[in-house]
Write an enzyme that holds these catalytic residues in place. Structure first.
Site, mmCIF file in Angstrom:
data_model
loop_
_atom_site.group_PDB
_atom_site.id
_atom_site.type_symbol
_atom_site.label_atom_id
_atom_site.label_comp_id
_atom_site.label_asym_id
_atom_site.label_seq_id
_atom_site.Cartn_x
_atom_site.Cartn_y
_atom_site.Cartn_z
ATOM 1 N N ALA A 46 32.467 41.185 46.500
ATOM 2 C CA ALA A 46 31.190 41.374 47.193
ATOM 3 C C ALA A 46 30.749 42.824 47.076
ATOM 4 C CB ALA A 46 31.325 40.964 48.660
ATOM 5 N N LEU A 91 26.593 52.611 49.372
ATOM 6 C CA LEU A 91 25.271 52.319 49.919
ATOM 7 C C LEU A 91 24.128 52.553 48.945
ATOM 8 C CD1 LEU A 91 25.712 53.758 53.536
ATOM 9 C CD2 LEU A 91 26.232 51.471 52.663
ATOM 10 N N ASP A 99 36.188 44.221 39.896
ATOM 11 C CA ASP A 99 36.182 45.545 39.271
ATOM 12 C C ASP A 99 37.558 45.952 38.765
ATOM 13 O OD1 ASP A 99 37.601 46.061 41.551
ATOM 14 O OD2 ASP A 99 36.130 47.416 42.450
ATOM 15 N N ASN A 100 38.488 44.992 38.646
ATOM 16 C CA ASN A 100 39.802 45.354 38.109
ATOM 17 C C ASN A 100 40.387 44.191 37.322
ATOM 18 O OD1 ASN A 100 42.176 43.960 39.830
ATOM 19 N ND2 ASN A 100 40.414 44.371 41.165
ATOM 20 N N ARG A 153 41.070 39.839 37.706
ATOM 21 C CA ARG A 153 40.407 38.982 36.710
ATOM 22 C C ARG A 153 41.418 38.064 36.031
ATOM 23 N NH1 ARG A 153 36.952 43.647 35.694
ATOM 24 N NH2 ARG A 153 34.784 43.012 35.919
ATOM 25 N N CYS A 212 42.556 35.562 26.205
ATOM 26 C CA CYS A 212 42.815 35.070 24.849
ATOM 27 C C CYS A 212 42.920 36.201 23.831
ATOM 28 C CB CYS A 212 41.717 34.095 24.414
ATOM 29 S SG CYS A 212 42.130 32.361 24.665
ATOM 30 N N CYS A 233 34.986 54.430 44.740
ATOM 31 C CA CYS A 233 35.376 54.199 46.132
ATOM 32 C C CYS A 233 36.874 53.933 46.268
ATOM 33 C CB CYS A 233 34.564 53.051 46.721
ATOM 34 S SG CYS A 233 34.647 51.530 45.770
ATOM 35 N N CYS A 242 47.154 32.285 22.265
ATOM 36 C CA CYS A 242 47.068 32.919 23.587
ATOM 37 C C CYS A 242 48.276 32.527 24.424
ATOM 38 C CB CYS A 242 45.779 32.486 24.285
ATOM 39 S SG CYS A 242 45.641 33.049 25.987
#
Length: 636
Positions: A20, A52, A112-113, A117, A156, A168, A431
Site C-alpha cells: 500500500a 507524503l 518494493d523488494n 515478490r 524464470c 523510507c 526454472c
C-alpha cells in the site's frame, strides 16, 4: 463478456493487493473507481513523512499509522460501498498460506523488494491464481501478467542484484545489510559532505500529530544530554557544535536515535526491535588487538562491535582533521577508494547492522555492496497502477491472449512511444521455481561449508525460501535442517562433510509455507574463486532456453499434484536494473525487453501429496502479436 457482465464480475470477485505504498495507493483508488468491490490489502509498513509527497492517500496526521489501514479508510471515501479488508502484516507470515491465496480470483503486487515478490510468485503458483506483477524505478516502469503453465514466472529468468531501495526503509526499519550501508553513506554526506534533505539519517521527531506520544518520545530519547543536547537541527550543524566529537556522535546515532525509534512501538509489533549501543558500556569492555584490528587480510575481516566502535572513532577523527585542513565551509566528497571515508562507512554500517540484529560484513563486502538510491515519482506510479487495472480487466474477462508485459520508458522510442507492450513469454522449462521437476546443482566445498551457511546463504538468500526443511538422500532419510525451532540447531556449526555429504550427494529441500520442493545436487569443489562460497551451476543464463512441452509422468508440481504444468509469473521486475528502455520498432517478447533478472528456483508438491499421479500435459499458449497501438501513448 459483455460490459454489464464484466461489471457484475468486478463487483463480486475478490482481489488481493500486496503493498500500500506508491503504486498501492494509486492502485487501490483505481480499483474502487473501476468497480471492484471486494478488495483485501496487506502491508507491513507504517506511514513516514517521506511518503507524503507521492502516496496521496496519506496525510501528516497519519504518520506512524498502518499504511494498509489508512489506505482502506481513505479509499472508502471514494466508494463507501466497497468491502475492503486491511492487514497490517507481512505477506510472508505463515498465516497467509496457499489456502489464503486461493480465496482470490486475482493477486496484484505493488511491492518494493525482491524477497516478497519471490514469495508471492510462489504462493500464486501453488494456489494457481493469476498474478499481476509491477514496479517502478524513477521514470521507468513495468507491468506483466503471470499465469501458471502459460507464462514465465517472476523467477524464470535470473535477475541482477538489486541496487536500489526505498528511502523510507533506510531511516527507520532496515532489514538487510545494504540498507545500513546506504544509511552510512547518507551519514557521511550529512556530516562531512554536501547536505541533502532527502538523505536525512535520524528518525523524524518533528511530527506533533504522530501516532506515538511526542512528549513520551522526548522524555525517553534524552539518554545522552551529558554528551550534547540532541536538538533536531541539521545533522552537520549539531556535529559541528560538538566539535565532531566521536563519542557524542556515536551515542546520538546508535543510542539516542535508536531509543527514539523504540518509542514508535507500532513499528516493532511485527519486527524485532533494535538494540541501542552505549559508548561507555562498549568502552569498558576489554579490547584485544585481534578485536580492534582483526587477523588475516584486513579488508576481509569481520570485526566485533568493539572493533567497529574503535574504527568509527578513528575515522571520525581523521575526517574531522581533513575538514579542518580544507578550511571553513569545506566539504568532503564520498569516494569508495578513500580509506578514511571507507573506514567510516564500514564502521557506521556495521554498528547499525548490530543494532538491528543483522550479521555484520567485512570492509570488502561493504565496499562491493554500496548501492544507489533513486527518487520515487508519483506520475510513474500512477501510470503503472492504471496499466495494472487494464491487465486485470483482460484477465478477469478471460482475454488472456490479449494480456501483455508493458514497459514505461523515460524517453520515447524511434516510433515516439513511451509505452511498449510485449507478448508474454512461455515458462522457462529450466526454472527451478515453476518447472515440473525442480532441481538445481550447487558447487561448494563440503569441508568448509557449514549447515548454517547452507540454510541462510544458499536456501534462504539465494533460493528465496522462508523456512526450509532439508533431508539428505542417503537411504536413511537423515534430517539436516528442520524448520521446527530447536530440532536441528546443534547441526548449525557443523560442516556438511560431518554428515557424510560428499561429491554427488543429493538434498531434498521442502518449504511447506511456499508449497515448494527443490532437489539440490551437490558438487564438491576445492577450486572455487577467491571469496566465493558456492556457485549455482548453469546460473544466470543469457536468455531462457527454448520452451518445450514437458513429458507426462510422475512430476512434482508446486501446489497441485495433478498439474505438471510449470507455473508462471512474469519476469517483470520492479527494480531499476530490471527495466530497460526500448528502442525497437518491433513488439518483442518481454525476454528481449528486460535486463537479465535473478536466478529462479523450482517447485514442489503439497506435503502429503501422492506423487504417483500422472501429470497432465501443459498446453502451450500461442503468442499473438499485439496491435501496434494497443496500450501505447504516442507523443505529438
Amino acid at each position: 463478456m459483455k460490459v454489464m457482465e464484466l461489471a457484475e464480475s468486478l463487483s463480486s470477485c475478490r482481489v488481493l493487493v500486496v503493498g500500500a505504498g506508491g503504486i498501492g495507493c494509486e492502485l487501490l483508488k483505481n480499483l474502487v473507481l473501476t468497480g471492484f468491490k471486494n478488495i483485501e490489502v496487506i502491508d507491513l509498513d507504517t506511514i513516514d513523512v517521506s511518503n507524503l509527497n507521492r502516496q496521496f492517500l496519506f496525510q501528516k496526521k497519519h504518520v506512524g499509522k498502518s499504511k494498509a489501514q489508512v489506505a482502506k479508510e481513505s479509499v472508502l471515501r471514494f466508494c463507501p460501498s466497497a468491502n475492503i479488508t486491511a492487514y497490517h502484516d507481512s505477506i510472508m507470515n505463515p498465516d497467509y498460506n496457499v489456502e489464503f491465496f486461493r480465496n482470490f480470483q486475482l493477486v496484484m503486487n505493488a511491492l518494493d523488494n525482491r524477497a516478497a515478490r519471490n514469495h508471492v510468485n510462489r504462493m500464486c503458483l501453488a494456489a494457481d491464481i493469476p498474478l499481476i506483477e509491477s514496479g517502478t524505478a524513477g521514470y521507468l516502469g513495468q507491468v506483466t501478467v503471470i499465469k501458471k503453465g502459460q507464462t514465465e514466472c517472476y523467477e524464470c529468468q535470473p535477475k541482477p542484484t538489486q541496487k536500489t531501495f526505498p528511502g523510507c526503509t533506510i531511516r527507520n526499519t532496515p532489514s538487510e545489510p545494504i540498507h545500513c550501508i546506504v544509511w552510512a553513506k547518507y551519514l557521511y554526506n550529512q556530516l562531512f559532505g554536501e547536505e541533502d534533505a532527502d538523505q536525512e539519517v535520524s528518525p523524524d521527531t518533528a511530527d506533533p500529530e504522530a501516532a506515538w506520544n511526542p512528549a513520551d518520545a522526548a522524555a525517553r530519547a534524552t539518554a545522552s544530554n551529558k554528551d550534547g543536547d540532541i536538538k533536531r537541527v541539521s545533522t552537520k550543524e549539531w556535529a559541528r557544535s560538538t566539535g565532531y566529537d566521536p563519542v557524542k556522535l556515536f551515542n546520538k546515532l546508535f543510542k539516542d536515535d535508536i531509543m527514539y525509534l523504540l518509542t514508535m512501538d507500532k513499528l516493532w509489533k511485527k519486527r524485532k526491535a533494535p538494540l541501542p549501543l552505549d559508548w561507555t558500556e562498549i568502552h569498558h569492555l576489554e579490547f584485544s588487538q585481534e578485536e580492534a584490528c582483526g587477523t588475516g587480510l584486513k579488508d576481509q575481516q569481520v570485526l566485533g562491535v568493539q572493533g567497529y566502535a574503535q574504527l568509527f572513532h578513528r575515522s571520525v577523527e581523521t575526517l574531522r582533521s581533513q575538514l579542518i585542513e580544507k578550511g571553513e565551509g569545506a566539504e568532503l566528497v564520498w569516494d569508495k577508494d578513500d580509506p578514511p571515508a571507507m573506514d567510516f562507512v564500514t564502521a557506521a554500517a556495521n554498528l547499525r547492522m548490530n543494532v538491528f540484529s543483522m550479521n555484520m560484513k567485512s570492509r570488502f563486502d561493504v565496499k562491493s555492496m554500496a548501492g544507489n538510491i533513486i527518487p520515487a515519482i508519483a506520475t510513474t506510479n500512477a501510470v503503472i497502477a492504471g496499466l495494472i487495472v487494464l491487465e486485470a480487466l483482460k484477465t478477469l474477462n478471460s482475454e488472456f491472449d490479449q494480456c501483455r508485459t508493458i514497459f514505461l520508458n523515460k524517453q520515447p522510442n524511434p516510433r515516439k512511444k513511451l509505452l511498449v507492450p510485449c507478448a508474454l513469454d512461455p515458462p522457462n522449462p529450466s526454472c527451478y521455481v515453476c518447472a515440473s521437476k525442480p532441481e538445481v546443482t550447487v558447487k561448494l566445498n563440503v569441508h568448509k561449508t557449514i549447515v548454517q551457511a547452507l540454510q541462510d546463504k544458499i536456501l534462504k538468500e539465494k533460493f528465496g525460501m522462508v523456512a526450509p526443511d532439508v533431508q539428505i538422500e542417503d537411504g536413511k532419510g537423515t534430517i539436516l535442517i528442520s524448520s521446527e525451532e530447536g530440532e536441528t540447531e546443534a547441526n548449525n556449526n557443523k560442516f556438511l562433510s560431518d554428515f557424510g555429504i560428499r561429491n554427488g550427494s543429493r538434498l531434498q529441500v521442502d518449504d511447506f509455507l511456499q508449497d515448494y520442493t527443490l532437489l539440490v545436487n551437490l558438487i564438491h569443489s576445492e577450486e572455487l574463486e577467491k571469496d566465493v562460497e558456492f556457485e549455482v551451476v548453469g546460473d544466470a543464463p543469457d536468455k531462457a532456453p527454448t520452451p518445450s512441452v514437458p513429458e507426462e509422468g510422475k512430476n512434482i508440481a508446486n501446489g497441485n499434484k495433478d498439474s505438471a504444468q510449470p507455473s508462471t509469473s512474469s519476469k517483470a521486475a520492479a527494480e531499476d536494473d530490471d527495466v530497460l528502455i526500448v528502442d525497437s520498432d518491433e513488439e518483442p517478447s518481454s525476454s528481449t525487453m528486460e535486463a537479465s533478472p535473478e536466478s529462479s528456483n523450482r517447485k514442489r508438491k503439497h506435503h502429503g501429496t501422492d506423487t504417483d499421479d500422472a501429470a497432465s500435459k501443459r498446453k502451450r499458449l500461442d503468442q499473438q502479436p499485439a496491435d501496434d497501438d494497443e496500450d501505447i501513448i504516442a507523443l505529438d
